[in-house]
Scaffold this active site. Structure first.
Site, PDB file in Angstrom:
ATOM      1  CD  GLU A 198      -0.870   1.538   4.510  1.00 13.30           C
ATOM      2  OE1 GLU A 198      -0.437   2.357   3.656  1.00 13.30           O
ATOM      3  OE2 GLU A 198      -2.064   1.201   4.603  1.00 13.30           O
ATOM      4  CG  ASP A 247      -3.154   1.648  -1.959  1.00 17.69           C
ATOM      5  OD1 ASP A 247      -4.290   1.353  -2.376  1.00 17.69           O
ATOM      6  OD2 ASP A 247      -2.718   1.273  -0.857  1.00 17.69           O
ATOM      7  CG  HIS A 306      -5.206  -1.831  -1.163  1.00 19.32           C
ATOM      8  ND1 HIS A 306      -5.512  -0.764  -0.356  1.00 19.32           N
ATOM      9  CD2 HIS A 306      -6.168  -2.768  -0.922  1.00 19.32           C
ATOM     10  CE1 HIS A 306      -6.604  -1.058   0.348  1.00 19.32           C
ATOM     11  NE2 HIS A 306      -7.018  -2.259   0.024  1.00 19.32           N
ATOM     12  CG  HIS A 315      -1.667  -1.087   1.607  1.00 14.09           C
ATOM     13  ND1 HIS A 315      -3.016  -1.123   1.361  1.00 14.09           N
ATOM     14  CD2 HIS A 315      -1.378  -2.274   2.198  1.00 14.09           C
ATOM     15  CE1 HIS A 315      -3.526  -2.278   1.772  1.00 14.09           C
ATOM     16  NE2 HIS A 315      -2.556  -2.994   2.273  1.00 14.09           N
ATOM     17  CE1 TYR A 316      -1.993   5.967  -2.567  1.00 11.83           C
ATOM     18  CE2 TYR A 316      -0.451   5.478  -4.331  1.00 11.83           C
ATOM     19  CZ  TYR A 316      -1.685   5.946  -3.918  1.00 11.83           C
ATOM     20  OH  TYR A 316      -2.584   6.376  -4.840  1.00 11.83           O
ATOM     21  CB  THR A 317       0.474   6.371   4.094  1.00 10.72           C
ATOM     22  OG1 THR A 317       1.371   7.329   3.503  1.00 10.72           O
ATOM     23  CG2 THR A 317       1.276   5.289   4.796  1.00 10.72           C
TER      24      THR A 317
HETATM   25 ZN   LIG Z   1      -4.091   0.502   0.491  1.00 16.00          ZN
END
Ligand SMILES: [Zn+2]
Length: 222
Positions: free
Chosen positions: A91, A139, A129, A26-28
């Site tokens: 993340e 993401d 994701h 993921h990215y935040t």
């Molecule tokens: Zn995500």
């Protein structure tokens, strides 16, 4: 690898005795890594991940790997749901528009093989994701360097598919489904999701290039 513990209350047991068979990246989508960490550790937000990798390369652990963190939400991969029970969530501290930093990618490359080894997860089990929640999530986004991870054998390698004569959407849907993508989404949403992962700056209608960008799925077509 030095790990800083930042325990989150947002986790539970994995359901039905499941163990991780996937790693979801993921990215935040937040500008401030400290705020992102706070959010992932705040009970009222009901979100978490096992790890967060700071843009400066520091690794934070919020949930123990044998527990079920709350990062994936609705979606499927290879026909499996409850991805939270089946995965480790990582993340990446990133605002969703900036490049991922070298120290951050380096930490990811260090920690990924360790997790893969602990849980016997194959490179095909490392997904974004956006792969499991097409249309709902984008993401880790088009700037994420999947190719770099692929060169080290950590993820499935894009662009190793056989050329295909007729780039028909039905064939593309079939290839994507064999890779693991959900099937209950429309053509455009699927194409966007597959491109995010395998052909990040691809545009326009479905083309030969989209097939060529896939991991090798030729053996699925016979
Ligand atoms: Zn995500």
């Amino acid at each position: 690898m030095r790990i800083t513990s930042r325990p989150s209350p947002n986790f539970g047991p994995r359901r039905d005795g499941l163990v991780p068979s996937l790693i979801v990246l993921h990215y935040t989508a937040m500008a401030d890594p400290d705020e992102a960490l706070e959010r992932l550790c705040a009970a009222e937000h009901e979100v978490s991940a096992h790890y967060l990798i700071h843009r400066d390369g520091r690794l934070f652990q919020m949930v123990q790997e044998d527990m079920r963190a709350w990062h994936a939400g609705a979606g499927t991969w290879r026909g499996m749901d409850d991805i939270n029970s089946r995965s480790i969530g990582i993340e990446m501290d990133n605002d969703g528009a900036s490049p991922f930093s070298e120290p951050q990618m380096s930490t990811l490359e260090t920690v990924l093989p360790e997790i893969m080894h602990r849980w016997n997860i194959a490179p095909e089990g490392i997904i974004g994701h956006s792969d499991m929640a097409p249309g709902r999530k984008a993401d880790p986004g088009p700037r994420f360097d999947w190719a770099r991870l692929a060169r080290q054998g950590l993820v499935a390698r894009s662009g190793t598919s056989e050329p295909i004569e007729d780039p028909a959407i039905e064939t593309f849907r079939s290839c994507a489904a064999r890779l693991g993508y959900p099937t209950d989404i429309d053509d455009a949403t699927l194409l966007t999701a597959v491109r995010l992962r395998h052909r990040p700056w691809g545009e326009g209608p479905l083309s030969q290039e989209d097939f060529a960008a896939l991991p090798n799925v030729s053996h699925f077509l016979v």
